[in-house]
Design an enzyme around this catalytic site. Sequence first.
Site, PDB file in Angstrom:
ATOM      1  N   GLY A   1       4.793   3.055   0.014  1.00  0.00           N
ATOM      2  CA  GLY A   1       4.142   1.766  -0.149  1.00  0.00           C
ATOM      3  C   GLY A   1       2.866   1.615   0.661  1.00  0.00           C
ATOM      4  O   GLY A   1       2.489   2.482   1.464  1.00  0.00           O
ATOM      5  N   HIS A   2       2.187   0.477   0.466  1.00  0.00           N
ATOM      6  CA  HIS A   2       0.911   0.215   1.122  1.00  0.00           C
ATOM      7  C   HIS A   2       1.074   0.105   2.638  1.00  0.00           C
ATOM      8  O   HIS A   2       2.084  -0.372   3.147  1.00  0.00           O
ATOM      9  CB  HIS A   2       0.288  -1.078   0.576  1.00  0.00           C
ATOM     10  CG  HIS A   2       1.119  -2.298   0.787  1.00  0.00           C
ATOM     11  ND1 HIS A   2       2.133  -2.667  -0.066  1.00  0.00           N
ATOM     12  CD2 HIS A   2       1.091  -3.232   1.760  1.00  0.00           C
ATOM     13  CE1 HIS A   2       2.679  -3.776   0.360  1.00  0.00           C
ATOM     14  NE2 HIS A   2       2.076  -4.140   1.486  1.00  0.00           N
ATOM     15  N   ASN A   3       0.067   0.573   3.362  1.00  0.00           N
ATOM     16  CA  ASN A   3      -0.022   0.490   4.827  1.00  0.00           C
ATOM     17  C   ASN A   3       0.994   1.354   5.564  1.00  0.00           C
ATOM     18  O   ASN A   3       1.102   1.262   6.793  1.00  0.00           O
ATOM     19  CB  ASN A   3       0.124  -0.955   5.321  1.00  0.00           C
ATOM     20  CG  ASN A   3      -0.966  -1.868   4.815  1.00  0.00           C
ATOM     21  OD1 ASN A   3      -1.977  -1.419   4.302  1.00  0.00           O
ATOM     22  ND2 ASN A   3      -0.755  -3.169   4.936  1.00  0.00           N
TER      23      ASN A   3
ATOM     24  N   SER B   1       4.087  -1.021   5.124  1.00  0.00           N
ATOM     25  CA  SER B   1       3.858  -1.210   6.562  1.00  0.00           C
ATOM     26  C   SER B   1       4.929  -0.583   7.450  1.00  0.00           C
ATOM     27  O   SER B   1       5.041  -0.925   8.633  1.00  0.00           O
ATOM     28  CB  SER B   1       3.725  -2.707   6.899  1.00  0.00           C
ATOM     29  OG  SER B   1       2.625  -3.273   6.208  1.00  0.00           O
TER      30      SER B   1
END
Length: 363
Positions: free
Chosen positions: A258-260, A278
């Site tokens: 996923g993102h980050n 994250s």
Amino acid sequence: MTYTIKQIADALGAKAVGDVDIVIHSLAEPAAASADQLALALKPEFANTLTEGHAKAALLWSDAPWQEYGLSGAILASRPRFAMAGLSAMMDADVDFEAGVHPSAVVHPDAVLGDGVSIGPLCVIEAGAQIAAGGRLCAQVFIGRDALIGENVYLREGVRIGARTRIGANFIAQPGATVGGDGFSFVTPEQGAVERVRDSLGDQGETQAQSWARIHSLGAVQIGDNVELGANTCVDRGNVRDTVIGNGCKFDNLAQIGHNVVIGDDCLICAQVGVAGSTRIGNNVVLGGQTGVSDNVFIGDNVITGGATKVLSNVPAGRVMLGYPAVKMDKQIELHKLLRRLPRLFKDVATLQKGVSKSHDSD
């Protein structure tokens, strides 16, 4: 590709014995090996089937009694399975490409291609993208604008690399892998049921219909050297800061990052693993197949999760985890043993209840 036994042994740092001039054209399992193939008999139970084939030479363990198997020569390695890594690379004919750009490819004039780069049919390279020397792109690969790709990358059919992505040297991506897609990030105008459930651990409160607003992904993806992605694996770009993957990480098929997310060096991410946004993962972490990792958690160095583990909170370095929710593996196994005993326990309790009931009736 053909090599003698001696040439192979020298390349692997192994020992060649017997007739070291035997010429090898390819590899095979012991029972199916022909005279010009190297039999892969990495341990005694495999070597016992050598007589079913026609191999003259085999890859064996360091103190193997190779002559007892009727071989004319052998390669002896202290760790035969590790030797397989170098041996398979030597014999892999699929990685040979001719430099140049296929006529059907679309390469923007502002893109930069290094020496010896091979661009396959129907590839698209956008403006500002840079591919360093030795890159090999199979058919239908897409490289987004301003992406920077390191030396000696190997991108299989249908790989997609998004805009502004930074990838190091020796990167390998299997068919359909995607790097730099937008993150899965949406929000409602007012606090929604999902947020209340997260805070209350189960209570939705008063629900009301709301539409989801999209948070755009303005970040990119950074990937280190010697990273490999499996088929249809996806690495999302960050919302504002970049998603980061360290050096030497290996991903199996159908993984989702996923993102980050930040992943350290030399991690092994097995098939169907999902890591939510994250999350931070340390070095030398192994996530077994179908492991799920919640968002905003930290996993320390050298953690190992068993298959289908669900990580919902931070995991200290060095832990071996299993189960849903994830707990230490030895504790999870103990809990499973206790769970299996429950039917017998209920049966014993029922018997005791009957005995107590009869005792009261007799009184």
